[in-house]
Design an enzyme around this catalytic site. Structure first.
Site, mmCIF file in Angstrom:
data_model
loop_
_atom_site.group_PDB
_atom_site.id
_atom_site.type_symbol
_atom_site.label_atom_id
_atom_site.label_comp_id
_atom_site.label_asym_id
_atom_site.label_seq_id
_atom_site.Cartn_x
_atom_site.Cartn_y
_atom_site.Cartn_z
ATOM 1 N N MET A 1 -46.090 7.793 62.845
ATOM 2 C CA MET A 1 -45.559 9.119 62.424
ATOM 3 C C MET A 1 -46.792 9.821 61.808
ATOM 4 O O MET A 1 -46.623 11.132 61.092
ATOM 5 C CB MET A 1 -44.588 8.871 61.488
ATOM 6 C CG MET A 1 -43.496 8.328 61.929
ATOM 7 S SD MET A 1 -41.822 8.721 61.378
ATOM 8 C CE MET A 1 -42.026 8.161 59.775
ATOM 9 N N LEU B 1 -52.489 9.423 59.133
ATOM 10 C CA LEU B 1 -53.072 8.162 59.396
ATOM 11 C C LEU B 1 -53.786 7.621 58.441
ATOM 12 O O LEU B 1 -54.660 8.465 57.687
ATOM 13 C CB LEU B 1 -53.990 8.234 60.767
ATOM 14 C CG LEU B 1 -53.126 8.573 62.160
ATOM 15 C CD1 LEU B 1 -53.793 8.515 63.161
ATOM 16 C CD2 LEU B 1 -51.976 7.930 61.982
ATOM 17 N N GLU C 1 -56.135 3.725 56.613
ATOM 18 C CA GLU C 1 -56.666 2.668 57.471
ATOM 19 C C GLU C 1 -55.981 1.810 58.152
ATOM 20 O O GLU C 1 -56.186 1.076 59.164
ATOM 21 C CB GLU C 1 -57.726 1.948 56.253
ATOM 22 C CG GLU C 1 -58.746 2.632 55.669
ATOM 23 C CD GLU C 1 -60.011 2.821 56.609
ATOM 24 O OE1 GLU C 1 -60.181 1.755 57.387
ATOM 25 O OE2 GLU C 1 -60.298 3.946 56.422
ATOM 26 N N HIS D 1 -53.243 2.358 59.965
ATOM 27 C CA HIS D 1 -52.873 2.743 61.345
ATOM 28 C C HIS D 1 -54.246 2.431 62.131
ATOM 29 O O HIS D 1 -54.332 2.052 63.417
ATOM 30 C CB HIS D 1 -52.918 4.304 61.351
ATOM 31 C CG HIS D 1 -51.630 4.728 60.582
ATOM 32 N ND1 HIS D 1 -51.607 5.380 59.522
ATOM 33 C CD2 HIS D 1 -50.234 4.290 61.274
ATOM 34 C CE1 HIS D 1 -50.400 5.521 59.031
ATOM 35 N NE2 HIS D 1 -49.299 5.017 59.989
ATOM 36 N N GLN E 1 -34.796 8.933 62.210
ATOM 37 C CA GLN E 1 -34.904 7.869 61.347
ATOM 38 C C GLN E 1 -34.899 8.149 59.792
ATOM 39 O O GLN E 1 -35.080 7.323 58.780
ATOM 40 C CB GLN E 1 -35.996 6.817 61.416
ATOM 41 C CG GLN E 1 -37.317 7.389 61.328
ATOM 42 C CD GLN E 1 -38.548 6.653 61.868
ATOM 43 O OE1 GLN E 1 -38.675 6.488 63.059
ATOM 44 N NE2 GLN E 1 -39.489 6.046 61.156
ATOM 45 N N ASP F 1 -44.106 -2.901 57.822
ATOM 46 C CA ASP F 1 -42.771 -2.824 58.122
ATOM 47 C C ASP F 1 -42.243 -4.076 58.832
ATOM 48 O O ASP F 1 -41.864 -3.913 60.052
ATOM 49 C CB ASP F 1 -42.414 -1.410 59.011
ATOM 50 C CG ASP F 1 -42.779 -0.191 58.256
ATOM 51 O OD1 ASP F 1 -42.054 0.221 57.271
ATOM 52 O OD2 ASP F 1 -44.065 0.103 58.335
ATOM 53 N N SER G 1 -49.857 2.991 53.142
ATOM 54 C CA SER G 1 -48.728 3.581 53.642
ATOM 55 C C SER G 1 -48.638 5.079 53.486
ATOM 56 O O SER G 1 -49.505 5.407 52.581
ATOM 57 C CB SER G 1 -47.474 3.070 52.733
ATOM 58 O OG SER G 1 -46.309 4.069 52.913
HETATM 59 O O1 PAF Z 1 -43.513 2.583 61.608
HETATM 60 C C1 PAF Z 1 -43.387 4.128 62.034
HETATM 61 O O2 PAF Z 1 -44.332 4.692 61.658
HETATM 62 C C2 PAF Z 1 -42.210 4.437 62.625
HETATM 63 O O3 PAF Z 1 -40.929 3.776 62.140
HETATM 64 C C3 PAF Z 1 -42.408 4.311 64.120
HETATM 65 C C4 PAF Z 1 -42.501 2.918 64.485
HETATM 66 C C5 PAF Z 1 -43.609 5.216 64.488
HETATM 67 C C6 PAF Z 1 -41.047 4.996 64.568
HETATM 68 O O4 PAF Z 1 -41.149 6.454 64.398
#
Ligand code: PAF
Length: 282
Positions: free
Chosen positions: A33, A36, A38, A40, A64, A154, A189
């Protein structure tokens, strides 16, 4: 450092991937999402080891988030994200669709995964996995990657996505990448950016308490007592509320009577208004 190509429509994404596939490339997808960090970038790195071409999707998925959650204030930093990806290397294409591209007028489908989505996050964010499963299914169908990487941070989401891919018979391998932590152990995060300095100090205790829960379990403490002690310790450290500290089967997330299965401890707690999650193998 040259700018990375950005596809904003599914048609553009598919056209670019088709060229790579004709050249025999194995395609990897890293769904994000944005905002970004480290963590990611390590997902990109892990994917690069397992694929020839890496696509990073950047899409703040409205389905979500519940109406009272942080969809509006969720950081949107596409230019900075693209610059970070270009600087570290390993990404070949960014997919950054609009909300209208992902959810066109009249969109009326929702994917509901049972099994691992039951309990834990769902008890506190009942809308969450329906939105994640729907968008992840759409991303996987749009890119049809050979491998897609999700962070173990997650952990429940990772299991839900695995279940989804298996149940829908998708050909994509779902890879779970290890959690990347700050120097005090705080799991990285995008939401850590919300933390004020005093909250940031408290946040750094979440991983410490999880390690203590694991040590107590290894010392023979019964699971319910170790979970209760973990909650109490988090509140004592200054967390405003604790949604759960739970010891579960690592593969199914079912509750455990004792530690004879492979187990995972998972927690969600709020510091100020920021909700943090973390988990560790027991
Ligand atoms: O973990 C995330 O950033 C989000 O839940 C995802 C998997 C990109 C879905 O929107």
């Amino acid at each position: 450092m040259s700018a990375l190509p950005v596809a904003t429509t599914v048609a553009q994404l598919r056209a670019r991937i088709a060229v790579e596939r004709r050249n025999g490339a194995r395609i990897g997808l890293v769904p994000t999402m944005g905002a970004l960090h480290e963590g990611h970038l390590s997902l990109v790195h892990e994917t690069q080891k397992r694929a020839d071409k890496v696509v990073v999707s950047i899409f703040v998925n409205p389905t979500q988030f519940a109406p009272h959650e942080d969809f509006d204030r969720y950081p949107r930093t596409l230019d900075a994200d693209a610059a970070k990806l270009a600087a570290v290397g390993g990404t070949d294409l960014i997919f950054a669709p609009s909300v209208g591209e992902m959810y066109p007028q009249g969109f009326a489908t929702k994917i509901e995964v049972g099994g691992p989505s039951q309990g834990l996050e769902t008890d506190f964010r009942p809308h969450f996995f329906g939105g994640v499963a729907t968008v992840v299914a759409k991303l996987l169908l749009a890119a049809m990657p050979d491998i897609a990487t999700f962070g173990e941070k997650d952990y429940q989401q990772l299991l839900v996505v695995r279940r989804l891919a298996a149940d829908l018979g998708l050909a994509t391998e779902i890879f779970g990448a290890p959690i990347i932590r700050e120097s005090d152990g705080l799991a990285m995060s995008s939401r850590n950016a919300y933390l004020k300095p005093d909250e940031r100090r408290i946040a750094g205790q979440l991983n410490v308490v999880l390690k203590r829960v694991i040590a107590a379990l290894h010392n023979g403490e019964p699971i319910p007592a170790a979970e209760a002690e973990g909650k109490r310790a988090l509140l004592e450290c200054g967390f405003a509320s604790v949604d759960y500290v739970a010891v579960r089967d690592a593969a199914t997330l079912s509750p455990l009577d004792s530690l004879h299965h492979s187990a995972r401890v998972l927690a969600a707690a709020k510091v100020g208004n920021t909700r943090l999650i973390d988990n560790m193998a027991v």
